[in-house]
Design a protein around this motif. Structure first.
Motif, mmCIF file in Angstrom:
data_model
loop_
_atom_site.group_PDB
_atom_site.id
_atom_site.type_symbol
_atom_site.label_atom_id
_atom_site.label_comp_id
_atom_site.label_asym_id
_atom_site.label_seq_id
_atom_site.Cartn_x
_atom_site.Cartn_y
_atom_site.Cartn_z
ATOM 1 N N THR A 116 -19.093 -117.455 -50.219
ATOM 2 C CA THR A 116 -19.932 -116.686 -49.305
ATOM 3 C C THR A 116 -19.143 -115.587 -48.608
ATOM 4 O O THR A 116 -17.913 -115.662 -48.503
ATOM 5 N N PHE A 117 -19.880 -114.585 -48.124
ATOM 6 C CA PHE A 117 -19.307 -113.552 -47.259
ATOM 7 C C PHE A 117 -19.532 -113.889 -45.779
ATOM 8 O O PHE A 117 -19.178 -113.104 -44.909
ATOM 9 N N SER A 118 -20.131 -115.049 -45.505
ATOM 10 C CA SER A 118 -20.485 -115.392 -44.128
ATOM 11 C C SER A 118 -19.286 -115.702 -43.259
ATOM 12 O O SER A 118 -19.265 -115.352 -42.075
ATOM 13 N N LYS A 119 -18.295 -116.364 -43.808
ATOM 14 C CA LYS A 119 -17.240 -116.952 -42.984
ATOM 15 C C LYS A 119 -16.043 -116.020 -42.839
ATOM 16 O O LYS A 119 -15.897 -115.354 -41.824
ATOM 17 N N ALA A 120 -15.165 -115.968 -43.826
ATOM 18 C CA ALA A 120 -13.957 -115.139 -43.693
ATOM 19 C C ALA A 120 -14.299 -113.663 -43.547
ATOM 20 O O ALA A 120 -13.647 -112.937 -42.796
ATOM 21 N N HIS A 121 -15.342 -113.198 -44.238
ATOM 22 C CA HIS A 121 -15.732 -111.791 -44.153
ATOM 23 C C HIS A 121 -16.540 -111.497 -42.878
ATOM 24 O O HIS A 121 -16.765 -110.324 -42.559
ATOM 25 N N GLY A 122 -17.019 -112.530 -42.206
ATOM 26 C CA GLY A 122 -17.735 -112.331 -40.948
ATOM 27 C C GLY A 122 -19.103 -111.707 -41.090
ATOM 28 O O GLY A 122 -19.556 -110.979 -40.196
ATOM 29 N N LEU A 123 -19.816 -112.003 -42.189
ATOM 30 C CA LEU A 123 -21.136 -111.397 -42.408
ATOM 31 C C LEU A 123 -22.259 -112.433 -42.378
ATOM 32 O O LEU A 123 -23.280 -112.277 -43.046
ATOM 33 N N ALA A 124 -22.094 -113.490 -41.586
ATOM 34 C CA ALA A 124 -23.083 -114.568 -41.562
ATOM 35 C C ALA A 124 -24.484 -114.063 -41.228
ATOM 36 O O ALA A 124 -25.479 -114.535 -41.789
ATOM 37 N N GLY A 125 -24.578 -113.099 -40.328
ATOM 38 C CA GLY A 125 -25.883 -112.597 -39.912
ATOM 39 C C GLY A 125 -26.601 -111.771 -40.962
ATOM 40 O O GLY A 125 -27.807 -111.545 -40.855
ATOM 41 N N LEU A 126 -25.878 -111.332 -41.983
ATOM 42 C CA LEU A 126 -26.495 -110.524 -43.041
ATOM 43 C C LEU A 126 -26.895 -111.350 -44.253
ATOM 44 O O LEU A 126 -27.586 -110.853 -45.138
ATOM 45 N N ARG A 127 -26.441 -112.592 -44.344
ATOM 46 C CA ARG A 127 -26.849 -113.551 -45.375
ATOM 47 C C ARG A 127 -26.514 -113.063 -46.784
ATOM 48 O O ARG A 127 -27.341 -112.481 -47.475
ATOM 49 N N ILE A 128 -25.296 -113.318 -47.220
ATOM 50 C CA ILE A 128 -24.923 -112.969 -48.586
ATOM 51 C C ILE A 128 -23.865 -113.943 -49.103
ATOM 52 O O ILE A 128 -22.765 -114.034 -48.570
ATOM 53 N N GLY A 129 -24.265 -114.687 -50.117
ATOM 54 C CA GLY A 129 -23.380 -115.619 -50.797
ATOM 55 C C GLY A 129 -23.498 -115.397 -52.290
ATOM 56 O O GLY A 129 -24.269 -114.550 -52.753
ATOM 57 N N PHE A 130 -22.739 -116.159 -53.063
ATOM 58 C CA PHE A 130 -22.803 -115.970 -54.512
ATOM 59 C C PHE A 130 -22.345 -117.215 -55.251
ATOM 60 O O PHE A 130 -21.653 -118.078 -54.689
ATOM 61 N N ALA A 131 -22.745 -117.287 -56.503
ATOM 62 C CA ALA A 131 -22.294 -118.346 -57.411
ATOM 63 C C ALA A 131 -21.537 -117.707 -58.559
ATOM 64 O O ALA A 131 -21.843 -116.583 -58.977
ATOM 65 N N VAL A 132 -20.549 -118.430 -59.070
ATOM 66 C CA VAL A 132 -19.847 -118.058 -60.292
ATOM 67 C C VAL A 132 -20.023 -119.232 -61.243
ATOM 68 O O VAL A 132 -19.673 -120.371 -60.902
ATOM 69 N N ALA A 133 -20.571 -118.964 -62.424
ATOM 70 C CA ALA A 133 -20.889 -120.057 -63.340
ATOM 71 C C ALA A 133 -21.021 -119.531 -64.765
ATOM 72 O O ALA A 133 -21.005 -118.317 -65.012
ATOM 73 N N ASP A 134 -21.165 -120.457 -65.682
ATOM 74 C CA ASP A 134 -21.436 -120.114 -67.073
ATOM 75 C C ASP A 134 -22.693 -119.232 -67.126
ATOM 76 O O ASP A 134 -23.656 -119.466 -66.395
ATOM 77 N N PRO A 135 -22.711 -118.200 -67.977
ATOM 78 C CA PRO A 135 -23.871 -117.296 -68.034
ATOM 79 C C PRO A 135 -25.202 -118.009 -68.270
ATOM 80 O O PRO A 135 -26.241 -117.562 -67.768
ATOM 81 N N GLU A 136 -25.201 -119.117 -69.011
ATOM 82 C CA GLU A 136 -26.454 -119.843 -69.231
ATOM 83 C C GLU A 136 -26.972 -120.463 -67.935
ATOM 84 O O GLU A 136 -28.180 -120.522 -67.703
ATOM 85 N N ILE A 137 -26.064 -120.935 -67.096
ATOM 86 C CA ILE A 137 -26.468 -121.472 -65.793
ATOM 87 C C ILE A 137 -26.978 -120.354 -64.896
ATOM 88 O O ILE A 137 -27.998 -120.498 -64.209
ATOM 89 N N ILE A 138 -26.276 -119.212 -64.912
ATOM 90 C CA ILE A 138 -26.708 -118.054 -64.126
ATOM 91 C C ILE A 138 -28.110 -117.623 -64.538
ATOM 92 O O ILE A 138 -28.955 -117.283 -63.676
ATOM 93 N N LEU A 139 -28.391 -117.645 -65.820
ATOM 94 C CA LEU A 139 -29.722 -117.261 -66.311
ATOM 95 C C LEU A 139 -30.805 -118.140 -65.697
ATOM 96 O O LEU A 139 -31.865 -117.640 -65.284
#
Length: 360
Positions: A220-243
């Motif tokens: 997430t960008f919420s914690k170390a980046h300090g953007l909790a109020g803007l709500r932005i996180g992400f997943a990294v995974a196999d492309p089939e899971i991302i699909l």
């Protein structure tokens, strides 16, 4: 007689998320909110300006694929762009992972205590939950978690650093655990607090994915980046899971402001990393101070400290609030987010008085 409106049966066992309390105003002193693991430092230069520029056309939808940010993050992490998906905070990604794996008749395994959204999003899916107690030193009991996996298990949630206790999963124990997990079971490694960690033996989810294709890393960008109020996180995974996840993450959930702020912050990632280590230093000083008072405080690698308590958690919370400090009461203890030095000094004062009164 009017009938009650109909809802899904799973709601009867789904807990509502309870956010951290705000601090009480205390005359003559500054109050501090240390109950939500927020980054207390001001935004990096340029981040607010980037978000403001992106807010100039609120009538337009944001880029649903976050193409520019995805490419930037892919370059930073050294992974293909098709392995990355953004969401409105890590919380939306966790809910989406539950949606693509769980339903009535399936099972999920997660540690406890851990992130409070795990029981919420998995219960809402109708799954049977196996909450596995942490070890005596507040770490994941990976042997017990592996033993809890059955033919009906679809999802396993891991949290490293663990919220609220701060413990990390180490590489060797992680690999031994994954060797026991069937490849059909999706394993999620929640690394929301990754940047604050200082244990060289901690598992790195991105590196672990090279040998574990059923592993999904959530950050997430919420914690170390300090953007909790803007709500932005992400997943990294196999492309089939991302699909499959693309079908569950809400379209346009990551705003243009969030994307712009994240891009600017990512361009200053070296500064983010320095600030994260500064916060880690304050965390370690707080732990040291509490231990000097006699508290049995576990090692932490998040931007928070876990103070084990049972019957005294509510009393400690009340005394902290009276001193202008909001902490997180989680029944078996209190979680204290790292804040400015003055706030940490206040916490130590409260903890010292509390312990002296108990020992009297």
């Amino acid at each position: 007689m009017t009938e009650k409106f109909a809802v899904r049966p799973a709601l009867s066992t789904t807990p509502a998320y309870i956010p951290g309390k705000p601090p009480a105003a205390v005359e003559g002193i500054e109050s501090y909110k240390l109950s939500s693991n927020e980054n207390h430092l001001p935004p990096l230069p340029g981040v607010v300006e980037a978000a403001a520029r992106a807010a100039g056309t609120p009538s337009h939808y944001p880029d649903p694929a976050a193409v520019a940010l995805t490419e930037q993050l892919a370059n930073h992490l050294g992974v293909p762009a098709e392995r990355i998906l953004f969401s409105a905070g890590a919380s939306e990604m966790l809910a989406s992972l539950a949606r693509i794996t769980l339903e009535a008749g399936t099972e999920v395994v997660y540690p406890w205590p851990s992130f409070e959204m795990y029981p919420q999003v998995t219960a809402l899916a109708g799954a049977t939950q196996h909450a596995v107690a942490l070890t005596a030193d507040f770490r994941h009991d990976l042997d017990a978690m592996a033993a809890a996996i059955t033919e009906s298990t679809r999802l396993v949630l891991l949290c490293s650093p663990n919220n609220p206790t701060g413990s990390v999963i180490r590489r060797a124990e992680f690999d031994a655990f994954m060797a026991r997990v069937p490849s059909r079971v999706l394993v999620v490694l929640d690394e929301a607090y990754w940047e604050f960690g200082t244990d060289p033996e901690a598992v790195d989810g991105l590196a672990a994915q090279r040998t574990h294709p059923n592993l999904v890393v959530v950050r997430t960008f919420s914690k170390a980046h300090g953007l909790a109020g803007l709500r932005i996180g992400f997943a990294v995974a196999d492309p089939e899971i991302i699909l499959e996840l693309r079908k569950a993450v809400l379209p346009f959930s990551v705003t243009a402001m969030a994307q712009a702020a994240a891009r600017e912050s990512l361009s200053r990632v070296s500064e983010v990393e320095v600030r994260a280590k500064e916060i880690a230093g304050l965390r370690d000083e707080l732990i040291s101070g509490l231990r000097e008072q006699g508290w049995q405080v576990p090692e932490s690698h998040g931007n928070y400290v876990w103070l084990p308590l049972t019957a005294g958690a509510a009393d400690f919370e009340a005394q902290a609030l009276a001193a202008g400090v909001a902490v997180r009461n989680l029944k078996d203890g209190v979680r204290i987010s790292v804040g400015p030095e003055a706030a940490m000094s206040r916490v130590l004062e409260v903890a010292g008085r509390f312990r002296a009164a108990v020992e009297r």
